[in-house]
Design an enzyme around this catalytic site. Structure first.
Site, PDB file in Angstrom:
ATOM      1  N   HIS A 162      32.618   8.772  31.339  1.00 47.94           N
ATOM      2  CA  HIS A 162      31.104   9.257  32.558  1.00 47.94           C
ATOM      3  C   HIS A 162      32.559  10.128  33.180  1.00 47.94           C
ATOM      4  O   HIS A 162      32.195  10.686  33.975  1.00 47.94           O
ATOM      5  CB  HIS A 162      31.506   8.098  33.703  1.00 47.94           C
ATOM      6  CG  HIS A 162      30.002   7.619  33.218  1.00 47.94           C
ATOM      7  ND1 HIS A 162      29.946   6.187  33.173  1.00 47.94           N
ATOM      8  CD2 HIS A 162      29.252   7.230  31.904  1.00 47.94           C
ATOM      9  CE1 HIS A 162      29.069   5.750  32.717  1.00 47.94           C
ATOM     10  NE2 HIS A 162      29.321   5.933  31.556  1.00 47.94           N
ATOM     11  N   ALA A 180      40.669  -7.948  38.017  1.00 50.50           N
ATOM     12  CA  ALA A 180      41.522  -7.771  36.974  1.00 50.50           C
ATOM     13  C   ALA A 180      43.177  -7.329  37.945  1.00 50.50           C
ATOM     14  O   ALA A 180      43.492  -7.209  36.980  1.00 50.50           O
ATOM     15  CB  ALA A 180      40.488  -6.496  36.584  1.00 50.50           C
ATOM     16  N   VAL A 220      35.670   7.842  36.713  1.00 47.33           N
ATOM     17  CA  VAL A 220      35.597   9.270  37.130  1.00 47.33           C
ATOM     18  C   VAL A 220      36.451   9.317  37.791  1.00 47.33           C
ATOM     19  O   VAL A 220      37.276  10.672  38.099  1.00 47.33           O
ATOM     20  CB  VAL A 220      34.532  10.045  37.389  1.00 47.33           C
ATOM     21  CG1 VAL A 220      33.312   9.752  36.594  1.00 47.33           C
ATOM     22  CG2 VAL A 220      33.939   9.381  39.197  1.00 47.33           C
ATOM     23  N   CYS A 253      29.979  24.427  35.265  1.00 49.70           N
ATOM     24  CA  CYS A 253      29.488  25.025  35.986  1.00 49.70           C
ATOM     25  C   CYS A 253      28.233  24.566  34.493  1.00 49.70           C
ATOM     26  O   CYS A 253      28.173  23.719  33.797  1.00 49.70           O
ATOM     27  CB  CYS A 253      29.329  27.107  34.850  1.00 49.70           C
ATOM     28  SG  CYS A 253      27.727  27.860  34.359  1.00 49.70           S
TER      29      CYS A 253
HETATM   30  P1  NAD Z   1      29.169  -1.598  39.001  1.00 53.20           P
HETATM   31  O1  NAD Z   1      29.664  -1.026  40.357  1.00 53.20           O
HETATM   32  O2  NAD Z   1      28.013  -1.485  38.756  1.00 53.20           O
HETATM   33  O3  NAD Z   1      30.315  -2.938  39.112  1.00 53.20           O
HETATM   34  C1  NAD Z   1      31.153  -3.437  39.260  1.00 53.20           C
HETATM   35  C2  NAD Z   1      32.005  -4.565  38.240  1.00 53.20           C
HETATM   36  O4  NAD Z   1      32.875  -4.696  39.475  1.00 53.20           O
HETATM   37  C3  NAD Z   1      31.261  -5.619  39.259  1.00 53.20           C
HETATM   38  O5  NAD Z   1      30.499  -6.676  37.785  1.00 53.20           O
HETATM   39  C4  NAD Z   1      31.588  -6.524  40.295  1.00 53.20           C
HETATM   40  O6  NAD Z   1      31.481  -7.780  39.216  1.00 53.20           O
HETATM   41  C5  NAD Z   1      33.316  -6.113  39.475  1.00 53.20           C
HETATM   42  N1  NAD Z   1      34.411  -6.410  40.047  1.00 53.20           N
HETATM   43  C6  NAD Z   1      34.832  -6.221  41.889  1.00 53.20           C
HETATM   44  N2  NAD Z   1      35.904  -6.246  42.104  1.00 53.20           N
HETATM   45  C7  NAD Z   1      36.199  -6.998  41.143  1.00 53.20           C
HETATM   46  C8  NAD Z   1      37.301  -7.012  40.929  1.00 53.20           C
HETATM   47  N3  NAD Z   1      39.126  -6.987  41.575  1.00 53.20           N
HETATM   48  N4  NAD Z   1      38.914  -7.089  39.264  1.00 53.20           N
HETATM   49  C9  NAD Z   1      37.331  -7.728  37.955  1.00 53.20           C
HETATM   50  N5  NAD Z   1      35.950  -7.037  38.516  1.00 53.20           N
HETATM   51  C10 NAD Z   1      35.801  -6.563  39.318  1.00 53.20           C
HETATM   52  O7  NAD Z   1      30.790  -0.391  38.246  1.00 53.20           O
HETATM   53  P2  NAD Z   1      30.690  -0.283  36.957  1.00 53.20           P
HETATM   54  O8  NAD Z   1      29.732  -1.434  36.029  1.00 53.20           O
HETATM   55  O9  NAD Z   1      31.356   0.239  36.805  1.00 53.20           O
HETATM   56  O10 NAD Z   1      29.127   0.539  36.261  1.00 53.20           O
HETATM   57  C11 NAD Z   1      29.415   1.715  37.404  1.00 53.20           C
HETATM   58  C12 NAD Z   1      28.448   3.296  37.400  1.00 53.20           C
HETATM   59  O11 NAD Z   1      29.252   3.319  39.004  1.00 53.20           O
HETATM   60  C13 NAD Z   1      29.792   4.085  35.912  1.00 53.20           C
HETATM   61  O12 NAD Z   1      28.852   4.891  35.609  1.00 53.20           O
HETATM   62  C14 NAD Z   1      31.254   4.552  36.944  1.00 53.20           C
HETATM   63  O13 NAD Z   1      31.256   5.446  36.177  1.00 53.20           O
HETATM   64  C15 NAD Z   1      31.051   4.786  37.822  1.00 53.20           C
HETATM   65  N6  NAD Z   1      31.742   4.475  39.293  1.00 53.20           N
HETATM   66  C16 NAD Z   1      33.142   5.104  38.876  1.00 53.20           C
HETATM   67  C17 NAD Z   1      33.450   4.612  40.336  1.00 53.20           C
HETATM   68  C18 NAD Z   1      35.392   5.089  40.334  1.00 53.20           C
HETATM   69  O14 NAD Z   1      35.254   5.675  39.007  1.00 53.20           O
HETATM   70  N7  NAD Z   1      36.315   4.276  40.462  1.00 53.20           N
HETATM   71  C19 NAD Z   1      33.530   3.307  41.692  1.00 53.20           C
HETATM   72  C20 NAD Z   1      31.770   3.763  41.430  1.00 53.20           C
HETATM   73  C21 NAD Z   1      31.085   3.465  40.536  1.00 53.20           C
HETATM   74 ZN    ZN Z   2      28.848  29.750  33.724  1.00 55.03          ZN
END
Ligand code: NAD
Ligand code: ZN
Length: 256
Positions: A127, A241, A112, A135
């Site tokens: 998401h 990544a 997000v 709202c």
């Molecule tokens: P998650 O936190 O569940 O998992 C993160 C994954 O990334 C883990 O499997 C971990 O091993 C891996 N990881 C960590 N560092 C890495 C790297 N450098 N390269 C590759 N992989 C790496 O996250 P998710 O699966 O996205 O699900 C969690 C929910 O949380 C989602 O719905 C998301 O919207 C939200 N979220 C978003 C953010 C953001 O927007 N940056 C941050 C935290 C959570």
């Molecule tokens: Zn409204």
């Protein structure tokens, strides 16, 4: 073309590169791990200071907002302040580069934070977007901010006075139907699906790689750690990544 089975850390297998280059249709599904190298904590990493007492899963729910709107509002503003200081990393730039140069590269993110967009990619944001607020009563009003909103409570909707809320999808809520449809279409069209930085625990996003596998598509997981997808992915890249995706662009000899 049959890609090589198994795992690699660095050095993208040539059969896989040939498959990507020949097909030119790729879907990229990303999660919080892709933004980790930008200094944005994933949900499964320990949090700092004030928020250590709370689990993110307990703050990112409609129930949490109903019980304590100020707390949820302030948590999102704190996350905005982290993101505002962050820059897109090599993974975000590589995804944008793939999108610029492959025949058809669709990007779907669970993030997000807007960092893919800041790196120049067009994404389906499953998401929502932390920089938008809407709202709560869904009267139709929403607005985009560029910095944290310092008001301690959710402000009233200017159109109908219901509380505003972050325009993100909370645990237990439905995804926007049009965005989910675009994501499913992207996965159906792609010969190769790259899944980077997601724990694969949050549905329905986690179902997208499963759908690709069911169609016989090549699914490449990019994650230093094991996830439920690891056991079934066609190929696993055990690397961060922000290293693996720039290396892929280089190996494909894509222009910047
Ligand atoms: P998650 O936190 O569940 O998992 C993160 C994954 O990334 C883990 O499997 C971990 O091993 C891996 N990881 C960590 N560092 C890495 C790297 N450098 N390269 C590759 N992989 C790496 O996250 P998710 O699966 O996205 O699900 C969690 C929910 O949380 C989602 O719905 C998301 O919207 C939200 N979220 C978003 C953010 C953001 O927007 N940056 C941050 C935290 C959570
Ligand atoms: Zn409204």
């Amino acid at each position: 073309m049959t890609p090589p089975a198994g795992s690699f850390e660095t050095g993208w297998p040539s059969a896989l590169l040939d498959e990507i280059a020949a097909a030119g249709t790729v879907a990229v599904l990303t999660g919080a791990g892709v933004s980790a190298a930008s200094g944005i904590p994933t949900f499964r990493e320990a949090q700092t200071g004030l928020w250590t007492r709370f689990r993110p899963e307990d703050l990112a729910t409609p129930e949490a907002f109903a019980a304590n709107p100020a707390r949820v509002w302030q948590w999102y503003q704190w996350r905005r302040s982290l993101i505002a200081r962050a820059e897109p990393n090599g993974a975000h730039r590589a995804v944008a580069r793939l999108q610029r140069h492959l025949i058809d590269c669709r990007v779907i993110t669970q993030n997000v934070d807007g960092l893919h967009e800041r790196a120049g990619a067009r994404v389906s944001a499953l998401h929502g977007n932390i920089w938008r607020q809407r709202c709560q009563r869904r009267c139709g009003f929403s607005e985009t901010a560029t910095e944290p909103d310092d008001r301690p409570e959710p402000p009233p909707c200017p159109a109908c006075a219901a509380p505003m809320r972050p325009d993100v999808v909370w645990f237990g809520e439905s995804l926007p139907a049009d965005v989910l449809k675009a994501a499913v279409t992207a996965v159906e069209h792609a010969e190769v699906v790259l899944v980077a930085g997601t724990s694969g625990l949050v549905y329905p996003a986690a179902a997208l790689p499963e759908q690709a596998l069911a169609r016989g598509r090549t699914v490449v997981e990019i994650n230093p750690d094991d996830t439920p997808l690891s056991a079934v992915a066609t190929v696993r890249c055990r690397n961060a990544a922000d290293a693996a995706l720039p290396a892929l662009c280089e190996a494909l000899a894509l222009p910047d």
